[in-house]
Design a protein around this motif. Structure first.
Motif, PDB file in Angstrom:
ATOM      1  N   SER A  32       0.872  -1.168   0.000  1.00  0.00           N
ATOM      2  CA  SER A  32       0.000   0.000   0.000  1.00  0.00           C
ATOM      3  C   SER A  32       0.910   1.218   0.000  1.00  0.00           C
ATOM      4  N   SER A  33       0.298   2.385  -0.050  1.00  0.00           N
ATOM      5  CA  SER A  33       1.084   3.613  -0.012  1.00  0.00           C
ATOM      6  C   SER A  33       0.272   4.710   0.646  1.00  0.00           C
ATOM      7  N   ALA A  34       0.981   5.738   1.076  1.00  0.00           N
ATOM      8  CA  ALA A  34       0.346   6.909   1.680  1.00  0.00           C
ATOM      9  C   ALA A  34       1.281   8.095   1.485  1.00  0.00           C
ATOM     10  N   CYS A  35       0.702   9.264   1.478  1.00  0.00           N
ATOM     11  CA  CYS A  35       1.471  10.498   1.333  1.00  0.00           C
ATOM     12  C   CYS A  35       2.053  10.907   2.685  1.00  0.00           C
ATOM     13  N   PHE A  36       3.348  11.225   2.688  1.00  0.00           N
ATOM     14  CA  PHE A  36       4.038  11.687   3.889  1.00  0.00           C
ATOM     15  C   PHE A  36       4.888  12.895   3.531  1.00  0.00           C
ATOM     16  N   GLY A  37       5.153  13.714   4.508  1.00  0.00           N
ATOM     17  CA  GLY A  37       6.104  14.790   4.343  1.00  0.00           C
ATOM     18  C   GLY A  37       7.512  14.250   4.496  1.00  0.00           C
ATOM     19  N   GLU A  38       8.436  14.774   3.679  1.00  0.00           N
ATOM     20  CA  GLU A  38       9.832  14.346   3.782  1.00  0.00           C
ATOM     21  C   GLU A  38      10.365  14.594   5.189  1.00  0.00           C
ATOM     22  N   ALA A  39      10.051  15.759   5.758  1.00  0.00           N
ATOM     23  CA  ALA A  39      10.541  16.096   7.098  1.00  0.00           C
ATOM     24  C   ALA A  39       9.992  15.127   8.154  1.00  0.00           C
ATOM     25  N   GLU A  40       8.741  14.706   8.001  1.00  0.00           N
ATOM     26  CA  GLU A  40       8.143  13.754   8.936  1.00  0.00           C
ATOM     27  C   GLU A  40       8.873  12.411   8.888  1.00  0.00           C
ATOM     28  N   LEU A  41       9.201  11.950   7.693  1.00  0.00           N
ATOM     29  CA  LEU A  41       9.921  10.682   7.554  1.00  0.00           C
ATOM     30  C   LEU A  41      11.337  10.777   8.117  1.00  0.00           C
ATOM     31  N   ILE A  42      12.001  11.893   7.862  1.00  0.00           N
ATOM     32  CA  ILE A  42      13.362  12.093   8.376  1.00  0.00           C
ATOM     33  C   ILE A  42      13.351  12.120   9.900  1.00  0.00           C
ATOM     34  N   GLU A  43      12.408  12.852  10.473  1.00  0.00           N
ATOM     35  CA  GLU A  43      12.297  12.911  11.938  1.00  0.00           C
ATOM     36  C   GLU A  43      12.023  11.530  12.526  1.00  0.00           C
ATOM     37  N   PHE A  44      11.134  10.776  11.900  1.00  0.00           N
ATOM     38  CA  PHE A  44      10.820   9.431  12.382  1.00  0.00           C
ATOM     39  C   PHE A  44      12.046   8.522  12.278  1.00  0.00           C
ATOM     40  N   ALA A  45      12.762   8.605  11.176  1.00  0.00           N
ATOM     41  CA  ALA A  45      13.961   7.788  10.987  1.00  0.00           C
ATOM     42  C   ALA A  45      15.006   8.096  12.057  1.00  0.00           C
ATOM     43  N   LYS A  46      15.200   9.373  12.354  1.00  0.00           N
ATOM     44  CA  LYS A  46      16.176   9.749  13.388  1.00  0.00           C
ATOM     45  C   LYS A  46      15.745   9.242  14.757  1.00  0.00           C
ATOM     46  N   LEU A  66      -5.838   8.764   4.471  1.00  0.00           N
ATOM     47  CA  LEU A  66      -6.716   9.900   4.208  1.00  0.00           C
ATOM     48  C   LEU A  66      -7.088  10.564   5.524  1.00  0.00           C
ATOM     49  N   TRP A  67      -6.706  11.818   5.637  1.00  0.00           N
ATOM     50  CA  TRP A  67      -6.977  12.575   6.849  1.00  0.00           C
ATOM     51  C   TRP A  67      -8.373  13.185   6.779  1.00  0.00           C
ATOM     52  N   GLY A  68      -8.989  13.357   7.940  1.00  0.00           N
ATOM     53  CA  GLY A  68     -10.294  13.996   8.010  1.00  0.00           C
ATOM     54  C   GLY A  68     -10.205  15.433   7.544  1.00  0.00           C
ATOM     55  N   LYS A  69     -11.302  15.953   7.048  1.00  0.00           N
ATOM     56  CA  LYS A  69     -11.317  17.324   6.529  1.00  0.00           C
ATOM     57  C   LYS A  69     -10.977  18.356   7.600  1.00  0.00           C
ATOM     58  N   SER A  70     -11.288  18.052   8.850  1.00  0.00           N
ATOM     59  CA  SER A  70     -10.983  18.984   9.932  1.00  0.00           C
ATOM     60  C   SER A  70      -9.533  18.856  10.405  1.00  0.00           C
ATOM     61  N   GLY A  71      -8.828  17.842   9.897  1.00  0.00           N
ATOM     62  CA  GLY A  71      -7.441  17.632  10.299  1.00  0.00           C
ATOM     63  C   GLY A  71      -7.309  16.954  11.648  1.00  0.00           C
ATOM     64  N   SER A  72      -8.417  16.419  12.164  1.00  0.00           N
ATOM     65  CA  SER A  72      -8.420  15.850  13.500  1.00  0.00           C
ATOM     66  C   SER A  72      -7.842  14.441  13.577  1.00  0.00           C
ATOM     67  N   GLY A  73      -7.652  13.780  12.471  1.00  0.00           N
ATOM     68  CA  GLY A  73      -7.098  12.428  12.503  1.00  0.00           C
ATOM     69  C   GLY A  73      -7.277  11.734  11.174  1.00  0.00           C
ATOM     70  N   ILE A  74      -6.782  10.522  11.120  1.00  0.00           N
ATOM     71  CA  ILE A  74      -6.868   9.733   9.901  1.00  0.00           C
ATOM     72  C   ILE A  74      -8.235   9.061   9.833  1.00  0.00           C
ATOM     73  N   GLU A  75      -8.940   9.287   8.726  1.00  0.00           N
ATOM     74  CA  GLU A  75     -10.217   8.618   8.502  1.00  0.00           C
ATOM     75  C   GLU A  75     -10.018   7.244   7.880  1.00  0.00           C
ATOM     76  N   GLN A  76      -9.019   7.127   7.003  1.00  0.00           N
ATOM     77  CA  GLN A  76      -8.673   5.848   6.392  1.00  0.00           C
ATOM     78  C   GLN A  76      -7.168   5.627   6.543  1.00  0.00           C
TER      79      GLN A  76
END
Length: 151
Positions: A32-46, A66-76
């Motif tokens: 599967s795949s999902a969109c991530f920020g490069e900075a988020e992945l780098i921080e997690f890796a460190k 897929l994040w909720g429209k309100s940004g409150s969490g992941i819907e999927q």
């Protein structure tokens, strides 16, 4: 393919990209795949590379989908990775959760899911973390977490 977790990162050239996740464990496999920020992945890796011992009460976790429209969490949830200690002898568990997207007009029951626990060591986790950081920065091809059997 041997039992492993394999990650690739396809950059959108805007600081984000698709993290493509493939797992093989015994007779189970999925991707599967999902969109991530490069900075988020780098921080997690460190964090993965520098946390010793891993906390037993709060796994190191990264999730995308897929994040909720309100940004409150992941819907999927499409990709979820959790890292935690197994026992007290340096073994690490990696829970891999993969789900296919479900479009608005589709039934939720049509979603395919895979959940496996891989076993590894701190040494292999450190190498994986370095590779994850490199692919997020665009200087690596893939990050592979090799597995071990529990004895």
């Amino acid at each position: 393919m041997t039992d492993s977790l394999r990650l690739q990162f396809k950059s959108y050239m805007d600081g984000t990209g698709d993290l493509i996740v493939e797992v093989q464990y015994n007779s189970f496999s999925g991707n599967s795949s999902a969109c991530f920020g490069e900075a988020e992945l780098i921080e997690f890796a460190k964090k993965l590379a520098s946390t010793f011992p891993l906390p037993s009460d709060t796994p190191l976790t990264i999730e995308g989908g897929l994040w909720g429209k309100s940004g409150s969490g992941i819907e999927q949830l499409h990709v979820g990775l959790q890292f935690y200690p197994i026992g007290s002898v340096g073994r690490i568990g990696c829970r891999v959760l993969l789900n296919t997207p479900v479009c608005e007009h589709e039934r939720p029951e049509s979603q395919s899911s895979l959940s496996v626990e891989l076993h590894t060591t701190y040494e292999q986790l450190g190498a994986f973390a370095k590779s994850l950081e490199l692919i997020a920065k665009g200087s690596g091809d893939k990050a592979v977490l090799e597995t071990i059997g529990l004895t």
